[in-house]
Design a protein around this motif. Structure first.
Motif, PDB file in Angstrom:
ATOM      1  N   TRP A 238      33.953 -60.919  28.394  1.00  0.00           N
ATOM      2  CA  TRP A 238      33.977 -59.851  27.389  1.00  0.00           C
ATOM      3  C   TRP A 238      34.626 -58.576  27.926  1.00  0.00           C
ATOM      4  N   MET A 239      34.812 -58.477  29.238  1.00  0.00           N
ATOM      5  CA  MET A 239      35.442 -57.276  29.815  1.00  0.00           C
ATOM      6  C   MET A 239      36.865 -57.087  29.322  1.00  0.00           C
ATOM      7  N   ALA A 240      37.607 -58.174  29.218  1.00  0.00           N
ATOM      8  CA  ALA A 240      39.013 -58.080  28.837  1.00  0.00           C
ATOM      9  C   ALA A 240      39.175 -57.532  27.430  1.00  0.00           C
ATOM     10  N   GLN A 245      42.471 -51.877  29.935  1.00  0.00           N
ATOM     11  CA  GLN A 245      43.120 -51.939  31.247  1.00  0.00           C
ATOM     12  C   GLN A 245      42.932 -53.290  31.928  1.00  0.00           C
ATOM     13  N   PHE A 246      41.980 -54.084  31.434  1.00  0.00           N
ATOM     14  CA  PHE A 246      41.746 -55.408  32.013  1.00  0.00           C
ATOM     15  C   PHE A 246      42.273 -56.540  31.129  1.00  0.00           C
ATOM     16  N   ALA A 247      42.971 -56.190  30.058  1.00  0.00           N
ATOM     17  CA  ALA A 247      43.381 -57.205  29.080  1.00  0.00           C
ATOM     18  C   ALA A 247      44.240 -58.297  29.699  1.00  0.00           C
ATOM     19  N   ARG A 248      45.052 -57.954  30.674  1.00  0.00           N
ATOM     20  CA  ARG A 248      45.947 -58.950  31.285  1.00  0.00           C
ATOM     21  C   ARG A 248      45.443 -59.462  32.630  1.00  0.00           C
ATOM     22  N   SER A 249      44.240 -59.062  33.022  1.00  0.00           N
ATOM     23  CA  SER A 249      43.730 -59.469  34.330  1.00  0.00           C
ATOM     24  C   SER A 249      43.108 -60.857  34.306  1.00  0.00           C
ATOM     25  N   VAL A 250      42.751 -61.352  33.122  1.00  0.00           N
ATOM     26  CA  VAL A 250      42.192 -62.696  32.994  1.00  0.00           C
ATOM     27  C   VAL A 250      42.773 -63.366  31.751  1.00  0.00           C
ATOM     28  N   ALA A 251      42.749 -64.680  31.772  1.00  0.00           N
ATOM     29  CA  ALA A 251      43.033 -65.479  30.582  1.00  0.00           C
ATOM     30  C   ALA A 251      41.737 -66.187  30.201  1.00  0.00           C
ATOM     31  N   ASN A 367      31.571 -43.769  39.651  1.00  0.00           N
ATOM     32  CA  ASN A 367      30.202 -44.289  39.496  1.00  0.00           C
ATOM     33  C   ASN A 367      30.099 -45.427  38.486  1.00  0.00           C
ATOM     34  N   VAL A 368      31.229 -46.017  38.094  1.00  0.00           N
ATOM     35  CA  VAL A 368      31.216 -47.163  37.178  1.00  0.00           C
ATOM     36  C   VAL A 368      31.849 -48.346  37.906  1.00  0.00           C
ATOM     37  N   PHE A 369      31.065 -49.402  38.104  1.00  0.00           N
ATOM     38  CA  PHE A 369      31.486 -50.549  38.899  1.00  0.00           C
ATOM     39  C   PHE A 369      31.555 -51.792  38.021  1.00  0.00           C
ATOM     40  N   TYR A 370      32.356 -52.752  38.444  1.00  0.00           N
ATOM     41  CA  TYR A 370      32.522 -53.961  37.633  1.00  0.00           C
ATOM     42  C   TYR A 370      32.768 -55.155  38.534  1.00  0.00           C
ATOM     43  N   GLY A 371      32.590 -56.341  37.967  1.00  0.00           N
ATOM     44  CA  GLY A 371      32.931 -57.588  38.646  1.00  0.00           C
ATOM     45  C   GLY A 371      33.033 -58.701  37.635  1.00  0.00           C
ATOM     46  N   PHE A 372      34.140 -59.440  37.653  1.00  0.00           N
ATOM     47  CA  PHE A 372      34.304 -60.592  36.752  1.00  0.00           C
ATOM     48  C   PHE A 372      35.481 -61.418  37.235  1.00  0.00           C
ATOM     49  N   GLY A 373      35.864 -62.440  36.460  1.00  0.00           N
ATOM     50  CA  GLY A 373      36.982 -63.293  36.821  1.00  0.00           C
ATOM     51  C   GLY A 373      36.591 -64.508  37.640  1.00  0.00           C
ATOM     52  N   TYR A 374      35.389 -65.033  37.424  1.00  0.00           N
ATOM     53  CA  TYR A 374      34.897 -66.151  38.236  1.00  0.00           C
ATOM     54  C   TYR A 374      35.644 -67.464  37.985  1.00  0.00           C
TER      55      TYR A 374
END
Length: 463
Positions: A238-240, A245-251, A367-374
């Motif tokens: 759901w991040m994309a 800014q993350f729209a193209r970081s994952v498919a 102060n805003v952190f994220y992690g995804f793309g597993y």
């Protein structure tokens, strides 16, 4: 109707849904997303710093996303060694493979310590070949692991492979004890219970509708706001959609699964009697394991692609590839050809360019952190993700915060419609290539070249 694993878990977990957020609240840390990544982060923060006030908001119920509907294969990053070495160098690649194996064991220790009945079985994994073209495809990475003193795999005699895997379809196999199978819905609901016990405040049915960065940050929801000193975005696929800014970081691509009715008698007959996870050597792999109540779960990745990161309703429905899955089941297990399929389902996998997750911080305020793309292989690595995000939130200086995994996306897909059309082009080339190999034919040169675009990041979508 919920996906099979989550529905089964909810029958065993009669706890009330956590109330949605009402009004404005102040907190030290707000976590957005109630799946593995968010819950592991919350738990680790409370374990390491019990005085922290931690709140977690979830748009649906905890586990409603990929964490409650994956294949239940808890695997290490051993098979990704070449990608890790290419991106991060030998020392960090070795460390990450070792940490990924430690996470497998740590999940089991957690379940035992907190009484989480996630059907965790540390019975290892088999990486196999199911046609002649796949034979030998694992040799190079095993040799690299061996050179660096981190190899847990051993090649097994064919008779042992076919017996352990319960199928004559396998032509070779490498076994590692550093893998487990779980009932993923029960694991995520167990994480939720432990988080609550440790004092994490959870608001389900509470979607994030906006984020105002700053110190403090403000997370907007339909009926109130969370004002937080630090924010963790653990939304995976759901991040994309939520952050351009993350729209193209994952498919976004589906992994599709089926599960049979319980037939422990047939499992005994074919020899699939342990919780070993079995994966072939395709690019979009077949993966399967049995269950504690005597079923076979079989899945295959790389089917439905989302256009522009939009999560269409198909990702919340029974698999549109049920026929393909059933044919694969019959191919692996002829004895199960007349066995009833109790359910099929699918879910969105956030596949990165490298096949690895990535982490970072995205606000000017820091102060805003994220992690995804597993990339369809998060059951084990999400435990590492929790360690990374908990370390980032607390501002620690340790191997996790110094890892290049925290430098954000390591590649981008082309813009739409090129990404979507290119994904379909590559997917169909892979299908043609592997169909030819299954029938002992040489695939077309163009299909082989196109398939390499997906193969570069390693096997994908293993649950």
């Amino acid at each position: 109707m919920r996906p099979f694993w989550l529905e089964q878990a909810l029958l065993a977990d009669r706890s009330e849904t956590c109330p949605p957020l009402q009004g404005d609240v102040r907190t030290d840390v707000c976590i957005v997303g109630g799946g593995y990544t968010g819950l592991w982060t919350a738990i680790m923060l409370k374990q390491q710093n019990p005085e922290l006030d931690v709140r977690l908001i979830e748009a649906d119920i905890c586990g409603a996303g990929a964490s409650g509907r994956n294949g239940g294969c808890a695997l290490s990053w051993s098979a990704k060694y070449f990608t890790l070495e290419r991106l991060f160098g030998v020392a960090e690649a070795v460390r990450l493979v070792q940490e990924s194996e430690r996470s497998i064991h740590a999940i089991g220790a957690f379940c035992e310590h907190y009484g989480v009945d996630a059907e965790y079985r540390l019975d290892g994994t088999l990486y196999t070949a199911t046609n002649r073209a796949q034979v030998g495809s694992t040799d190079a990475v095993i040799a690299a692991l061996e050179r660096n003193g981190i190899n847990s795999f051993s090649q097994r005699p064919l008779a042992d492979v076919q017996r352990m895997a319960g199928s004559q379809k396998h032509l070779e196999g490498w076994f590692s004890p550093a893998a487990a199978s779980v009932q993923p819905g029960k694991l995520v609901r167990g994480l939720r219970r432990v988080a609550l016990q440790l004092g994490v405040k959870i608001h389900e049915q509470t979607a994030m509708t906006g984020l105002e960065e700053g110190r403090p940050a403000r997370i907007q929801t339909p009926n109130g706001n969370v004002i937080a000193d630090r924010v963790v975005l653990a939304m995976n696929a759901w991040m994309a959609r939520a952050f351009p800014q993350f729209a193209r970081s994952v498919a976004i691509v589906s992994s599709d699964m089926l599960i049979t009715e319980p037939r422990p008698d047939l499992l005994q007959q074919i020899g699939l009697t342990s919780g070993v996870t079995v994966l072939d050597s395709r690019i979009f792999v077949h993966y399967y394991h049995n269950t504690a109540d005597g079923r076979i779960m079989l899945g295959k990745g790389g089917n439905t692609f989302a256009y522009g990161g939009r999560l269409s309703p198909v990702f919340d429905q029974p698999s549109p590839y049920a026929g393909l899955l059933k044919r694969s089941l019959d191919d692996f297990f002829p004895a199960f050809s007349e066995v009833k399929v109790d359910a099929t389902w699918n879910g969105p996998s956030d596949r990165s360019v490298t096949g690895l997750p990535f982490f970072g911080q995205m606000s000017r305020s820091g102060n805003v952190f994220y992690g995804f793309g597993y990339s369809g292989s998060g059951v084990g690595p999400c435990h590492m993700g929790g360690q990374i995000l908990a370390s980032l939130v607390q501002g620690l200086d340790n191997p996790w915060t110094r890892s290049p995994l925290v430098n954000g996306p390591l590649g981008y897909f082309p813009p739409e419609p090129i990404r979507y059309l290119g994904s379909l082009l590559v997917r169909n080339a892979i299908r043609r290539k592997e169909r030819a190999e299954d029938h002992g034919r040489r695939p077309r040169h163009l299909d082989v070249r196109l398939a390499k675009f997906a193969a570069a990041a390693g096997k994908a979508d293993k649950g």
